[in-house]
Design a protein around this motif. Structure first.
Motif, PDB file in Angstrom:
ATOM      1  N   MET A  69       9.047  45.153  35.736  1.00 46.50           N
ATOM      2  CA  MET A  69      10.222  44.615  35.244  1.00 46.50           C
ATOM      3  C   MET A  69      10.584  44.810  33.406  1.00 46.50           C
ATOM      4  SD  MET A  69      12.473  41.526  36.846  1.00 46.50           S
ATOM      5  CE  MET A  69      12.120  41.697  38.439  1.00 46.50           C
ATOM      6  N   GLN A  97      16.394  43.534  32.955  1.00 48.23           N
ATOM      7  CA  GLN A  97      15.873  43.493  34.118  1.00 48.23           C
ATOM      8  C   GLN A  97      16.164  41.967  34.758  1.00 48.23           C
ATOM      9  OE1 GLN A  97      12.854  46.326  34.822  1.00 48.23           O
ATOM     10  NE2 GLN A  97      15.058  47.615  36.015  1.00 48.23           N
ATOM     11  N   TYR A 129      18.543  39.850  33.559  1.00 50.28           N
ATOM     12  CA  TYR A 129      19.971  40.024  34.878  1.00 50.28           C
ATOM     13  C   TYR A 129      19.366  39.142  36.187  1.00 50.28           C
ATOM     14  CZ  TYR A 129      23.072  42.580  38.399  1.00 50.28           C
ATOM     15  OH  TYR A 129      23.530  41.978  39.392  1.00 50.28           O
ATOM     16  N   GLN A 130      18.536  39.245  36.465  1.00 44.62           N
ATOM     17  CA  GLN A 130      17.629  38.236  37.794  1.00 44.62           C
ATOM     18  C   GLN A 130      17.966  37.296  37.261  1.00 44.62           C
ATOM     19  OE1 GLN A 130      17.708  40.379  40.360  1.00 44.62           O
ATOM     20  NE2 GLN A 130      16.354  39.740  40.539  1.00 44.62           N
TER      21      GLN A 130
END
Length: 103
Positions: A40, A44, A47-48
């Motif tokens: 990841m 990413q 974003y999470q």
């Protein structure tokens, strides 16, 4: 270096592992992560974090070798608090973290 009463977390090896540690209860007042990580990447992970109410306001500083405006803009659009380009001296990084942690 910095004299922080806050917990500064760094994730430079694996974005998925960082996500799992945070989900598992790791306390953190600021996260410093690389853009380029296996499983990841930093974008990413950011974003999470922004999709999870527990971490939506966590200050996140991206530390990367990617200098382009496109990457900087992507980090900003995802909600990064800071964006630092390598190589970055330790004193400069400490000063920047101090500023990010200042009320």
């Amino acid at each position: 270096y910095g004299d922080w009463s806050s917990d500064v977390c760094s994730s430079d090896l694996d974005g998925q592992e960082a996500w799992e540690q945070l989900q598992g209860g790791l306390g953190c007042d600021l996260l410093v992560c690389d853009v380029e990580m296996p499983r990841m990447d930093g974008f990413q992970l950011l974003y999470q974090l922004r999709q999870d109410d527990r971490w939506a306001t966590l200050p996140v500083a991206m530390l990367t070798s990617r200098q382009s405006d496109r990457h900087r803009q992507q980090a900003q659009n995802l909600g990064a608090t800071g964006y630092f380009v390598k190589p970055l001296g330790i004193q400069e990084l400490v000063r920047s973290i101090d500023q990010l942690l200042s009320p």
